[in-house]
Design a protein around this motif. Structure first.
Motif, PDB file in Angstrom:
ATOM      1  N   THR A  12       0.827  -1.219   0.000  1.00 25.77           N
ATOM      2  CA  THR A  12       0.000   0.000   0.000  1.00 25.77           C
ATOM      3  C   THR A  12       0.856   1.261   0.000  1.00 25.77           C
ATOM      4  OG1 THR A  12      -0.121   0.290   2.418  1.00 25.77           O
ATOM      5  CG2 THR A  12      -1.769  -1.179   1.391  1.00 25.77           C
ATOM      6  N   GLY A  13       2.156   1.103   0.276  1.00 22.16           N
ATOM      7  CA  GLY A  13       3.027   2.260   0.394  1.00 22.16           C
ATOM      8  C   GLY A  13       3.162   2.738   1.831  1.00 22.16           C
ATOM      9  N   ALA A  14       2.586   1.985   2.763  1.00 27.02           N
ATOM     10  CA  ALA A  14       2.710   2.320   4.186  1.00 27.02           C
ATOM     11  C   ALA A  14       4.138   2.055   4.650  1.00 27.02           C
ATOM     12  CB  ALA A  14       1.734   1.486   5.013  1.00 27.02           C
ATOM     13  N   ASN A  15       4.541   2.751   5.692  1.00 29.14           N
ATOM     14  CA  ASN A  15       5.841   2.529   6.328  1.00 29.14           C
ATOM     15  C   ASN A  15       5.629   1.547   7.472  1.00 29.14           C
ATOM     16  OD1 ASN A  15       7.274   4.495   4.736  1.00 29.14           O
ATOM     17  ND2 ASN A  15       6.129   6.026   5.877  1.00 29.14           N
ATOM     18  N   LEU A  16       5.914   0.288   7.222  1.00 30.49           N
ATOM     19  CA  LEU A  16       5.638  -0.771   8.184  1.00 30.49           C
ATOM     20  C   LEU A  16       6.700  -0.819   9.268  1.00 30.49           C
ATOM     21  CD1 LEU A  16       3.702  -3.100   8.873  1.00 30.49           C
ATOM     22  CD2 LEU A  16       5.156  -4.580   7.486  1.00 30.49           C
ATOM     23  N   TYR A  17       6.243  -0.785  10.507  1.00 33.44           N
ATOM     24  CA  TYR A  17       7.122  -0.903  11.669  1.00 33.44           C
ATOM     25  C   TYR A  17       7.344  -2.370  11.994  1.00 33.44           C
ATOM     26  CZ  TYR A  17       8.625  -0.872  16.536  1.00 33.44           C
ATOM     27  OH  TYR A  17       9.317  -1.091  17.701  1.00 33.44           O
ATOM     28  N   ASP A  18       8.566  -2.790  12.077  1.00 30.85           N
ATOM     29  CA  ASP A  18       8.905  -4.146  12.485  1.00 30.85           C
ATOM     30  C   ASP A  18       8.269  -5.152  11.525  1.00 30.85           C
ATOM     31  OD1 ASP A  18      10.419  -5.550  14.589  1.00 30.85           O
ATOM     32  OD2 ASP A  18       8.487  -6.355  15.215  1.00 30.85           O
TER      33      ASP A  18
END
Length: 137
Positions: free
Chosen positions: A104-110
């Motif tokens: 989705t283009g999200a900045n995924l944490y961990d």
């Protein structure tokens, strides 16, 4: 900065995780079960999503997956964390969900936080630490 934890829980395991993660994320974090959320995802900067593994290691299909599908297009550029409980399997649902979220283009944490069953005291500490890390992300 607006931040929220939005989750689905059938037995209370993921709800317990959500509470600990929200506490770790700090003051001002909004906590919602997916059926209570009526806001606009576009208004949030950081969102932690929680859903347990269901059936053949998939997201819950009655409420959570339709909700997540409906907001995926608004996640680009947002900071997102994923978590959930499971009873068996090796975490394939979390790997699939992380891949889906990254697309989705999200900045995924961990890589996502998984807890087997109900979070015991050690797992609750882990959840709080996950929330603290995401809060600082």
């Amino acid at each position: 900065m607006k931040k929220a934890v939005i989750y689905w829980s059938g037995t209370g395991n993921t709800a317990a995780m959500a509470s600990a993660i929200a506490a770790g994320m700090g003051e001002g974090t909004e906590l919602y079960s997916v059926d209570q959320f009526t806001g606009d995802i576009a208004e949030y900067d950081k969102i932690a999503f929680g859903c347990p593994a269901m059936g053949d290691e998939v997201l819950e299909e009655g409420e959570f997956d339709p909700f997540f599908s409906s907001i995926e297009g608004k996640l680009g550029g947002k900071k997102v964390a994923l978590f959930g409980s499971y009873g068996w399997g090796d975490g394939q649902w979390m790997r699939d969900w992380a891949e889906r979220t990254t697309k989705t283009g999200a900045n995924l944490y961990d890589d996502g936080l998984m807890v087997n069953g109900f979070p015991d005291a050690d797992a609750k500490v882990q959840c709080t630490a996950f929330g603290e890390g995401f809060g600082a992300y």
